[in-house]
Design a protein around this motif. Structure first.
Motif, PDB file in Angstrom:
ATOM      1  N   VAL A  61      23.679  88.209 -40.641  1.00 47.89           N
ATOM      2  CA  VAL A  61      24.123  87.613 -41.908  1.00 47.89           C
ATOM      3  C   VAL A  61      23.322  86.349 -42.222  1.00 47.89           C
ATOM      4  CG1 VAL A  61      26.024  86.458 -43.075  1.00 47.89           C
ATOM      5  CG2 VAL A  61      26.428  88.611 -41.899  1.00 47.89           C
ATOM      6  N   LEU A  62      23.161  85.474 -41.221  1.00 48.93           N
ATOM      7  CA  LEU A  62      22.449  84.212 -41.487  1.00 48.93           C
ATOM      8  C   LEU A  62      20.980  84.459 -41.811  1.00 48.93           C
ATOM      9  CD1 LEU A  62      23.993  81.823 -38.798  1.00 48.93           C
ATOM     10  CD2 LEU A  62      24.368  81.779 -41.255  1.00 48.93           C
ATOM     11  N   THR A  63      20.318  85.287 -40.985  1.00 53.96           N
ATOM     12  CA  THR A  63      18.907  85.551 -41.292  1.00 53.96           C
ATOM     13  C   THR A  63      18.792  86.330 -42.610  1.00 53.96           C
ATOM     14  OG1 THR A  63      18.968  87.500 -39.872  1.00 53.96           O
ATOM     15  CG2 THR A  63      18.066  85.500 -38.910  1.00 53.96           C
ATOM     16  N   GLY A  64      19.777  87.188 -42.885  1.00 53.29           N
ATOM     17  CA  GLY A  64      19.754  87.963 -44.135  1.00 53.29           C
ATOM     18  C   GLY A  64      19.884  87.052 -45.350  1.00 53.29           C
ATOM     19  N   LEU A  65      20.841  86.110 -45.279  1.00 49.65           N
ATOM     20  CA  LEU A  65      21.020  85.184 -46.410  1.00 49.65           C
ATOM     21  C   LEU A  65      19.769  84.329 -46.593  1.00 49.65           C
ATOM     22  CD1 LEU A  65      24.691  83.891 -46.073  1.00 49.65           C
ATOM     23  CD2 LEU A  65      23.736  85.264 -47.913  1.00 49.65           C
ATOM     24  N   HIS A  66      19.178  83.926 -45.459  1.00 45.62           N
ATOM     25  CA  HIS A  66      17.964  83.121 -45.559  1.00 45.62           C
ATOM     26  C   HIS A  66      16.838  83.946 -46.172  1.00 45.62           C
ATOM     27  CE1 HIS A  66      14.125  81.454 -44.136  1.00 45.62           C
ATOM     28  NE2 HIS A  66      14.686  80.336 -44.538  1.00 45.62           N
ATOM     29  N   TRP A  67      16.732  85.196 -45.740  1.00 48.12           N
ATOM     30  CA  TRP A  67      15.677  86.089 -46.268  1.00 48.12           C
ATOM     31  C   TRP A  67      15.851  86.273 -47.775  1.00 48.12           C
ATOM     32  CZ3 TRP A  67      15.751  91.118 -48.416  1.00 48.12           C
ATOM     33  CH2 TRP A  67      14.508  91.730 -48.490  1.00 48.12           C
TER      34      TRP A  67
END
Lengths: 279, 201
Positions: B140-146
């Motif tokens: 979720v965190l890397t996805g939101l950052h991406w």
């Protein structure tokens, strides 16, 4: 009388002063529908229905059935009340569209798009309250059925974001388009609206996670979008009232201008001709 | 009529400050708002991590720090290029600006490619968001950052378009600075995210 570049309501109101006064009061009342909606909704939803914080997404069907049967009357009264309270959003959203139309002029698109998206939001507020009411209707029924209806309500609450975002994006674009000397949404407010539009989107993760911050009772699924929505709309309510006061000031100034030649011609009669509040 | 409008405006008008804020003040409202959301997410992550440090530590061992480190370098380089581009516009050395922006864009693209390769590798090893709490946060965190990075790439494309103009208006330069600030935010968020997910022990 209307200054084309200013887009104020001068000249929009009825020529009959009595009718114009009523129109202005109605306009203001529609703006005040928002705080009334917010407060009454909160009262019915929080202490009466006990839906804040919401029943947890990972509760078992039996636990959830108990949540409903423990507070049956409160939930029923609370949900009916919140249905009526949420209907008050419609007059408020309509004023937003009316103000957008003043920005856009005759070829207006953002105003009807915002209004349509607002209709969907209000309609679903009614629908999900009814689904939760169905959950409370027959306490003896299969807990799984109770849970399914409850699930539907909360998933709509957290995931019905696209049209909600559209409302805020329409407001943001209208704010950026507003070239009048005293715009309704200053540019920072438009950025806030974009931020609210994006922030609410975190709710869609609720379908993937049954517990933790992204579930429908978590901080990203529930608290941040709900608070951002309430704060964003409250900001717009304050800005709409500010715009109304500004236009009243313009109107008074215009009235003073048209009264000035009369002062020159009939100086003795002048003071009574100047409307109150013009000086 | 028009004079009256103006007079009424002056009455309610707000005083203008002379200090220079890069971009529009409004973009900072957006940037700080976004960073607040990420800050809340980071705190939530640490809170849940403290609940079960063993699980988080064990899962963290499966992350490849090389991906994280290379991606950090890529974003730092791209930020440097963007900052240099803003300085070049101010110094009116406009010929070099499109190249700098294109360089930053390529770094962002490479970051995105590495990120997708990393996700693919994790999923093919059976490490999915549903595996455990750590992987839920990781995705979720890397996805939101991406997602922010992709928005940033669109912003950079717009800056590239602005950079190719022979002369930028004041308003366009405001956009240019605001866009650069957004890209720095993408970089900054990753710099916090990288140690939180890959290094914290």
């Amino acid at each position: 009388m209307r200054d084309a570049t200013d887009g104020s309501t001068i000249g929009f109101w009825d020529d009959n002063p009595q009718a114009a006064l009523f129109q202005k009061r109605l306009w203001k009342a529609c703006i005040y529908c928002w705080p009334v909606c917010l407060i009454t909704f909160l009262i019915f939803f929080l202490p009466i229905a006990g839906f804040i914080p919401p029943p947890k997404e990972n509760w078992s069907a039996d636990r959830l059935a108990e949540f409903y049967s423990d507070n049956l009357t409160g939930i029923r009264i609370g949900l009916i009340g919140s249905m009526f309270a949420s209907a008050l959003m419609l007059p408020f959203f309509t004023v937003i569209s009316a103000e957008m139309k003043k920005i856009e002029g005759r070829m207006s698109l953002l105003a009807p798009i915002q209004f349509g998206a607002a209709m969907i939001l209000v309609a679903f507020f009614q629908i999900i309250a009814l689904f939760w009411l169905v959950s409370s209707l027959r306490p003896g029924r299969d807990p799984e059925v109770i849970r399914a209806f409850n699930d539907y309500g909360w998933l709509v609450w957290t995931i019905l974001i696209p049209t909600y975002s559209l409302q805020f994006i329409c407001m943001a674009v209208a704010g950026f388009m507003d070239r009048r000397p005293e715009p309704i949404w200053p540019r920072w407010a438009s950025y806030v609206n974009i931020w609210v539009a994006i922030t609410g989107a975190g709710g869609v993760l609720a379908v993937f996670f049954h517990s933790g911050p992204f579930s429908w009772n978590g901080i990203m699924g529930y608290w941040i979008p709900v608070i951002a929505f309430a704060a964003g709309m409250s900001m717009t309510a304050v800005l709409l009232l500010r715009r109304m006061r500004y236009e009243e000031g313009l109107e008074a100034a215009t009235a003073e201008e048209s009264a000035t030649p009369a002062v020159a011609r009939r100086s003795s009669a002048a003071p009574t001709q100047v409307p109150a509040g013009a000086s | 009529m028009s004079t009256i409008t103006r007079a009424a405006d002056e009455k309610v008008g707000r005083p203008k400050t002379e200090q220079h804020v890069p971009g529009e003040v409004g973009t900072w409202v957006f940037i700080f708002g976004d960073m607040t959301i990420f800050a809340i997410l980071f705190v939530t992550y640490l809170y849940y991590r403290a609940d079960d440090p063993k699980l988080f530590d064990a899962s963290q061992k499966h992350l490849d720090q090389t991906y994280g480190a290379v991606n950090t370098l890529l974003l730092l380089l791209s930020s440097l290029l963007v900052a240099t581009a803003v300085r070049a516009v101010r110094a009116r050395k406009v010929q070099i600006v499109p190249w700098l922006i294109a360089g930053a864009f390529s770094c962002g693209l490479a970051f995105s490619g590495l990120k997708i390769a990393e996700w693919h590798e994790k999923v093919s090893h059976g490490l999915k968001p549903a595996t455990n709490d750590f992987y839920m946060y990781y995705f979720v965190l890397t996805g939101l950052h991406w997602f922010h990075l992709i928005i940033g790439l669109f912003v950079l494309s717009f800056l590239f378009y602005l950079a190719r103009k022979p002369e930028m208006s004041k308003r366009q330069f405001g956009f240019f600075e605001g866009g650069a600030c957004f890209w720095h935010m993408v970089d900054l968020l990753w710099i916090v995210l990288f140690p939180l997910l890959y290094l914290v022990k």
